[in-house]
Design an enzyme around this catalytic site. Structure first.
Site, PDB file in Angstrom:
ATOM      1  N   THR A   1     -25.904  12.998  -2.641  1.00 17.99           N
ATOM      2  CA  THR A   1     -25.979  13.357  -1.226  1.00 17.99           C
ATOM      3  C   THR A   1     -25.320  14.700  -0.919  1.00 17.99           C
ATOM      4  O   THR A   1     -24.121  14.880  -1.118  1.00 17.99           O
ATOM      5  CB  THR A   1     -25.374  12.288  -0.299  1.00 17.99           C
ATOM      6  OG1 THR A   1     -25.778  10.981  -0.712  1.00 17.99           O
ATOM      7  CG2 THR A   1     -25.833  12.517   1.139  1.00 17.99           C
TER       8      THR A   1
ATOM      9  N   LYS B   1     -26.317   1.062  -5.344  1.00 16.11           N
ATOM     10  CA  LYS B   1     -25.896   2.171  -4.477  1.00 16.11           C
ATOM     11  C   LYS B   1     -24.724   1.706  -3.610  1.00 16.11           C
ATOM     12  O   LYS B   1     -24.850   0.743  -2.855  1.00 16.11           O
ATOM     13  CB  LYS B   1     -27.067   2.637  -3.616  1.00 16.11           C
ATOM     14  CG  LYS B   1     -28.208   3.226  -4.444  1.00 16.11           C
ATOM     15  CD  LYS B   1     -29.449   3.476  -3.624  1.00 16.11           C
ATOM     16  CE  LYS B   1     -29.268   4.569  -2.601  1.00 16.11           C
ATOM     17  NZ  LYS B   1     -30.546   4.872  -1.900  1.00 16.11           N
TER      18      LYS B   1
END
Length: 600
Positions: A286, A228
């Protein structure tokens, strides 16, 4: 034919709004390819239950669906508050105290609110005037002083701070361990379950990825690692991280807190581009459809955000709170599916012929390298040639066999314009390819002969209505078949078998259907058709296709659709009010609704 289908994949996070078996099944029907289990929240027994439901639903529906375990990482979080939250107002003083130590009520007062945190070294590493960002930067504090382990701060931007929200320290160098004891315990649990991917949070360098890989090797297992990218150090060290990771997630929430909002769109494009060039799967995550946490429709900006990620070349797009805790988890997946598909269709139409140079193999001739450039692997060369050849001969599909998934990933790297079906003897590989752009999968026996593999490929492509008699396909495989690293040839084949096409049922018979009655008695395929006829139109809902997402109920301006006992039905008395805006058909992810206008 059923083609075109969606090429970019959808990752959905599970949570309280999507933990039931019926919801998970409908999420798969709506288009989820990968489920994310977020180990920052929830108990192990909850994750185990979700894992079992996903596997059962995947088998029931005949879909290869992957499971991604997302480790919490060194995420610093606030503790818990009485009542679950703490209101913070601009200008007031707060005190950060070590959770479980010094949080006695006597230290608090109306003018001195306490915020428990979980990092014991914080008071030794932070300095006055350093910023503290809470809840993805929605709230901001600035440090005014330090008293032993207590940190005094003033509220710059206030709001409601809820339990366990994240903390970021953009001005402070934090020395917390990257792969925490909790991560190790959770990863062992995930490996025991049999997850298909593990995502590691707050990666700073290649060493963070290597540490997790070594840990898995020590326990005699190995699954793909997703790094990530959400730290400024990760952006600076991107190339070395890409050298060792199996996949990447552009985690835009914490990344924006770390580097600021303005650079994130450009960084997203840069990271996706680098992953595309290396053939590494990349997830964009997101707030993609954030407003759908509480609304049945996304904002126009969110729709554009999803579309732009597709145009950037992302392999997959991720839903977080939208599917985990939102009011419309299935509808959010449906909306994302439709935006992706529409974007891909319009992009293909606008671009015309594909240019392979954008995705050429490193050192390959399309880069204009000299003859002395390093040679690529045979697998890369074969799959590169297959993507080119499909364009040149007008093939309708590409079929490849793969034991490890490497051949399919290599093929996806060149973004072929035609459907790609990968045949594999490994169920785990089949699930892992669910994350890779443009790859559909089918299981194949390891003992299959070359002739049997070719016959199976033809059969599957015809049955899925991707090709029909007389179409050309490109086929890649290796000898011996389904062994590691044996891909070494490709063939162009002509489909000999006629597709078993079945005309779509259009009921123009006079009269009125009863709810649940078939328009053609004895036709098993139409037993689940719900229908009603007015003077102007015939309304049909195919319950075999409907996933009961409720999208039609939400968007119809004339209240024609209703839902009871989790089943969509027609409100017969309102059908006459239809204005034929087709919003219901547009939002339906499975084409279960048909409104046929009748001749005057």
């Amino acid at each position: 034919m059923n083609w075109p289908s969606r090429r970019a994949k959808i990752v959905a996070t599970l949570g309280p709004a999507s933990s039931e078996a019926a919801t998970i099944e409908n999420l798969i029907r709506a288009g989820v390819n990968v489920f994310r289990l977020n180990f920052s929240h929830g108990k192990k027994e909850d994750h185990r239950a979700a894992f079992d439901i996903i596997r059962a639903a995947s088998q029931k529906l005949g879909r290869a669906v992957a499971i991604l375990q997302d480790l919490q990482g060194p995420k610093l979080r606030v503790g818990s508050f009485a009542g679950g939250s703490l209101p913070l107002e601009k200008g007031e003083e707060v005190v950060l105290v070590l959770e479980g130590a010094g949080t006695a009520p006597a230290k608090a007062s109306p003018k001195r609110k306490l915020i428990p945190c979980n990092y014991e070294k914080l008071s030794r590493e932070i300095l006055p005037r350093h910023r503290i960002l809470l809840d993805d930067g929605n709230l901001e504090l600035v440090v005014t002083g330090i008293d032993d382990s207590d940190i005094r701060a003033q509220v710059v931007f206030g709001g409601i701070l809820k339990d366990k929200k994240g903390m970021n320290f953009p001005d402070t160098k934090i020395s917390i361990e990257g792969f925490t004891p909790k991560d190790r315990e959770d990863l062992l649990f995930g490996l025991e379950l049999g997850v298909d991917f593990v995502a590691i949070s707050f990666v700073r360098s290649a060493a963070d990825v290597r540490e997790v890989q070594r840990f898995m090797h020590k326990h005699k297992t190995n699954i793909p690692v997703i790094a990530k990218i959400e730290k400024s150090e990760a952006v600076a060290n991107l190339q070395e991280i890409l050298d060792v990771t199996d996949g990447v997630m552009v985690a835009r929430g914490d990344l924006a807190v770390e580097v600021g909002t303005a650079p994130v769109p450009s960084l997203q494009k840069q990271i996706i581009r680098e992953c595309n060039l290396r053939g590494i799967p990349v997830i964009t995550a997101t707030q993609m459809l954030e407003s759908m946490i509480g609304s049945p429709r996304p904002t126009r900006a969110e729709a554009s955000d999803v579309a732009n990620a597709v145009l950037d070349g992302t392999d997959a797009l991720m839903l977080s709170a939208e599917s985990a805790s939102g009011k419309f988890p299935v509808l959010a997946v449906s909306v994302m599916h439709n935006i992706i598909l529409e974007t891909e269709l319009r992009r293909e139409s606008a671009l015309g012929a594909r240019t392979l140079e954008s995705f050429a193999a490193p050192g390959g001739p399309a880069h204009g390298e000299s003859e002395g450039a390093a040679p690529v692997s045979i697998v890369e060369a074969i799959e590169h040639a297959a993507a080119n050849l499909a364009d040149w001969v007008g093939a309708k599909a590409i079929a490849c066999t793969t034991h490890t998934g490497r051949a399919a990933r290599a093929l996806a790297r060149y973004r072929p314009r035609v459907p790609v079906v990968a045949f594999t003897d490994e169920p785990g590989v089949q699930r892992q390819l669910a994350l890779v752009w443009g790859i559909e999968t089918c299981s194949m026996e390891a003992s299959a002969t070359l002739d049997a593999m070719v016959a199976l490929a033809e059969h599957v492509l015809v049955e899925r209505k991707i090709v029909t008699q007389g179409d050309l396909i490109v086929f890649t495989a290796g000898w011996p078949p389904l062994k590691y690293g044996t891909t070494n040839f490709l063939k162009v084949l002509t489909i000999q078998k006629e597709a078993d096409a079945r005309a779509k049922i259009k009921a123009r018979a006079g009269g009125k259907w009863k709810i649940g009655a078939a328009p053609f008695p004895g036709d098993a395929a139409s037993d689940a058709l719900l229908g009603y006829r007015t003077l102007r139109a015939q309304f049909v809902i195919d319950q075999n296709l409907c996933i009961q997402c409720g999208g039609c109920v939400e968007v119809c301006p004339n209240d024609i659709f209703g839902m009871a006992d989790r089943r969509v039905y027609l409100k017969e008395s309102n059908c006459k009010n239809c204005t034929f805006d087709d919003a219901c058909m547009g939002i339906c992810p499975t084409n279960a609704i048909e409104i046929i206008r009748l001749d005057d």
